[in-house]
Design an enzyme around this catalytic site. Sequence first.
Site, short mmCIF file in Angstrom:
data_model
loop_
_atom_site.label_atom_id
_atom_site.label_comp_id
_atom_site.label_asym_id
_atom_site.label_seq_id
_atom_site.Cartn_x
_atom_site.Cartn_y
_atom_site.Cartn_z
N GLU A 14 0.84 -1.21 0.00
CA GLU A 14 0.00 0.00 0.00
C GLU A 14 0.87 1.26 0.00
O GLU A 14 0.53 2.27 -0.62
CB GLU A 14 -0.92 -0.02 1.22
N GLU A 63 -3.40 -10.04 4.41
CA GLU A 63 -4.22 -9.70 5.58
C GLU A 63 -5.27 -10.77 5.92
O GLU A 63 -5.53 -11.02 7.10
CB GLU A 63 -4.92 -8.34 5.36
N1 COA Z 1 4.82 -7.08 11.75
C1 COA Z 1 5.66 -7.25 12.77
N2 COA Z 1 6.81 -7.97 12.69
C2 COA Z 1 7.08 -8.53 11.49
C3 COA Z 1 6.24 -8.39 10.38
C4 COA Z 1 5.06 -7.62 10.54
N3 COA Z 1 4.22 -7.39 9.51
N4 COA Z 1 6.77 -9.08 9.34
C5 COA Z 1 7.90 -9.61 9.80
N5 COA Z 1 8.11 -9.29 11.08
C6 COA Z 1 9.22 -9.67 11.95
C7 COA Z 1 9.13 -11.12 12.36
O1 COA Z 1 8.27 -11.27 13.49
C8 COA Z 1 10.56 -11.41 12.67
O2 COA Z 1 10.89 -10.88 13.94
P1 COA Z 1 11.80 -11.74 14.97
O3 COA Z 1 13.11 -11.91 14.24
O4 COA Z 1 11.91 -10.85 16.17
O5 COA Z 1 11.08 -13.02 15.17
C9 COA Z 1 11.32 -10.59 11.65
O6 COA Z 1 10.43 -9.57 11.22
C10 COA Z 1 11.72 -11.39 10.43
O7 COA Z 1 10.58 -12.01 9.91
P2 COA Z 1 10.51 -13.58 9.57
O8 COA Z 1 9.07 -13.98 9.54
O9 COA Z 1 11.41 -14.33 10.48
O10 COA Z 1 11.13 -13.58 8.10
P3 COA Z 1 10.89 -14.64 6.95
O11 COA Z 1 11.86 -14.32 5.89
O12 COA Z 1 10.86 -16.03 7.51
O13 COA Z 1 9.40 -14.36 6.41
C11 COA Z 1 7.62 -12.93 5.64
C12 COA Z 1 9.14 -13.17 5.72
C13 COA Z 1 7.40 -11.57 5.01
C14 COA Z 1 6.98 -14.01 4.73
C15 COA Z 1 7.01 -13.01 7.06
O14 COA Z 1 7.77 -12.21 7.92
C16 COA Z 1 5.57 -12.56 7.11
O15 COA Z 1 4.68 -13.29 6.69
N6 COA Z 1 5.34 -11.36 7.70
C17 COA Z 1 4.00 -10.84 7.87
C18 COA Z 1 3.49 -10.31 6.55
C19 COA Z 1 2.09 -9.79 6.73
O16 COA Z 1 1.17 -10.51 7.07
N7 COA Z 1 1.90 -8.47 6.49
C20 COA Z 1 0.63 -7.83 6.67
C21 COA Z 1 0.56 -7.25 8.04
S1 COA Z 1 -0.97 -6.40 8.31
#
Ligand code: COA
Length: 255
Positions: A113, A133
């Site tokens: 976004e 989401e």
């Molecule tokens: N909000 C808060 N923290 C987030 C985040 C988010 N949207 N996306 C990633 N992080 C944090 C993780 O909790 C992690 O923190 P930690 O190291 O303290 O555990 C760090 O960022 C790294 O993320 P991680 O999930 O370990 O990386 P990955 O490479 O395995 O996966 C994603 C990457 C993007 C697939 C995964 O982080 C994800 O699905 N994030 C959420 C995406 C999402 O739903 N966004 C919409 C939010 S409304």
Amino acid sequence: MSAVHLKIDGAIAHIVLDNPAKLNAFTPQMLVQLETHCATLEQSADIRGVILRAEGTRAFCAGADITAWASLSPFDFARLWVRDGHRVFDRLARLSKPTIAVIHAHAFGGGLELAASCDIRVMASCATLALPEAQLGIVPGWSGTQRLARLLPEPVLKDMALFGRRIDATRAHGLGFVAEIAEDPLSVAVAIADGVAKSSPRAVEVAKYLIHAAVGEDRSAMIEALGGGMIAASADKAEGVAAFAAKRKPEFPGT
Ligand code: COA
């Protein structure tokens, strides 16, 4: 610490998301910082182009910070999270300067976004776009179902927001959502920004207003801004203001 920095490089400003350990997940603090930078840029006559980019290799932005909104009450969620996010992203989208997002890695949820709030996007071939989401039990809240609906075809947006499927750079480029795919998208964005910096800033600004009026981005303000700008240059306006200051009746020249 989450942060959004503003860096100035000649006529080009860089807005930089800098919380790579959390994949630049967007916090309320970052919203405030982005809004402040937008206000600064709006006042900076020397800035001719704005690049929005992010630090870290893994993500441009993984969306809104889930830990920041997870425990908000429904009304705080609506007011503090959704409406505040809209206000700030709208501020970015409606900047008078041309903006370029550098999607060097994944842009999910609020990250997508955010990129959609810029005028154009340059994307790395390895990056993907997603609206995850629904997997969290919420809906896109920073214009993912609204501004994005103007930028992507409805079936593609539904594929992402309902079915949770990612789209890659090739598809995003084919849809016109991304202006260019590049191995080094920042260099490409800098070259594009250098180019626009050589164009007339006034013409670029007015072209942006006209297009926003056409597509419905802040249409009312854009139309009145264009009309207001036109009348502000008239001799009639000068006479009207002069007559008011002199406490006399105006005699409009009609020019
Ligand atoms: N909000 C808060 N923290 C987030 C985040 C988010 N949207 N996306 C990633 N992080 C944090 C993780 O909790 C992690 O923190 P930690 O190291 O303290 O555990 C760090 O960022 C790294 O993320 P991680 O999930 O370990 O990386 P990955 O490479 O395995 O996966 C994603 C990457 C993007 C697939 C995964 O982080 C994800 O699905 N994030 C959420 C995406 C999402 O739903 N966004 C919409 C939010 S409304």
